[in-house]
Write a protein that holds these residues in place. Sequence first.
Motif, PDB file in Angstrom:
ATOM      1  N   SER A  29       0.843  -1.199   0.000  1.00 54.40           N
ATOM      2  CA  SER A  29       0.000   0.000   0.000  1.00 54.40           C
ATOM      3  C   SER A  29       0.873   1.241   0.000  1.00 54.40           C
ATOM      4  N   GLY A  30       0.591   2.160  -0.896  1.00 56.54           N
ATOM      5  CA  GLY A  30       1.351   3.398  -0.974  1.00 56.54           C
ATOM      6  C   GLY A  30       2.502   3.361  -1.956  1.00 56.54           C
ATOM      7  N   ASP A  31       2.839   2.168  -2.480  1.00 57.08           N
ATOM      8  CA  ASP A  31       3.926   2.051  -3.450  1.00 57.08           C
ATOM      9  C   ASP A  31       3.581   2.764  -4.756  1.00 57.08           C
ATOM     10  N   THR A  32       4.608   3.268  -5.418  1.00 59.02           N
ATOM     11  CA  THR A  32       4.499   3.747  -6.793  1.00 59.02           C
ATOM     12  C   THR A  32       5.579   3.046  -7.604  1.00 59.02           C
ATOM     13  N   VAL A  33       5.386   2.958  -8.906  1.00 58.50           N
ATOM     14  CA  VAL A  33       6.384   2.317  -9.761  1.00 58.50           C
ATOM     15  C   VAL A  33       7.707   3.062  -9.676  1.00 58.50           C
TER      16      VAL A  33
END
Length: 447
Positions: free
Chosen positions: A231-235
């Motif tokens: 949760s909260g990750d971006t590429v």
Amino acid sequence: MSALTPRQRTVTRAATGTGATLALATVALAATGTAGHAADYTVREGDTLTSIAKRTGTTVARIASDNALADPSRVRTGQVLRLPDAAPAAAPAPTGGAYTVRSGDTVSAIASRHGTTVAAIVAANGLDARASIRAGQQLTIPGSAAQPTATPATSAPTTSAGYTVRSGDTVSAIASRHGTTVAAIVAANGLDARASIRAGQQLTIPGSAAQPTATPATSAPTTSAGYTVRSGDTVSAIASRHGTTVTAIVAANGLDARASIRAGQQLTIPGTGTGSTTGTVAPTTQLVGNTFAGRTYSSQVVAAANQNKATLLAAGVPSRADMQAKVAATARAMGVDPALAQAIAHQESGFDQTAVSPANAIGTMQVIPSSGEWASQLVGRQLNLLSPDDNVVAGVAILRSLVRTSPDLPTAIASYYQGAGSVKRNGMYADTRRYVANVQTLMTRFG
């Protein structure tokens, strides 16, 4: 292009004009609430939800949800926010090492080399909103042993091999299958600016055993790994932590143009062999140079710029007229003066979505990746700067924020070019004043 000259020159002073990342500031904790329970925070001047979330161990989405915020990019001084599970003491611990800034370094490049993030370095070192650094400065690199990620020397087996182009192939797809990059294939085969290929054509595939990824035992240099999205990750953040690039992850996982991911999703992280693009900097300078006005940019930044340039050329982009229409429509939709947005885009790139500077300022709005992260937080979703639509959204979002927070329009325009923190500290440089004058003149054309 002459329109890119100001952007390239500005990068030498503040890691690019639009290189704003996360505005970090202190937060007041009211003496209510206890550990494990919500606490009230009073917003101080300069605060953002991102900085508050980072300091208290929660997320922007959680704060916005708990406080029913319609626009997470805007909080006001004196506003009281109820924060869940506040843990203000949980600042990034000095578990990393020290790093001495070298000439040409940017926070983004340093973060990528050390397997951490721009936000973490900014927070650990109390950098200003523009993440400004200077040669000789000592930085604490959090969550890392301050060692460059992996040992690129182990990716030495650049045993190039042949490949016969099949109907429907693209350079991007071929690069993904063979664990290399578009830029490397373009350079190795002397392809034209559009990376055009034809069925039956023989290509040299550099830095690869020329085997499809179905036989990973023989393609050790690409050492791909699995990753479960949290949760909260971006590429972009995942790419930075693993020493690879957004483009490589998008290609390896068949992501859409917006690089959309979801919590729990399994991703293939292509080997930090993308980091080995530093070995191809010299050939790929045919696409983007590494020097401008006497300044030589770091090999990592230039390699990323060349890869992005090659990807844009291979994918194809809308015409300049179409990009101008996108800028105007997006500005209207986001509440920004269309004449201002078009003037900025014209000054930055001439509405050319394939434009990439040696500083890795990308596309029509000439936004660097760290600025793209900031813009993503402003609009509440991950933006892919290689996407024509997202590139425009990123630039307009940054421009909207600067207009809202600047005392007047000339200062907002100057801040897009020079950086708001630099303008505040140093005033407008001579070339910044020329940039502002040019943009204001162009506004009369688009008004």
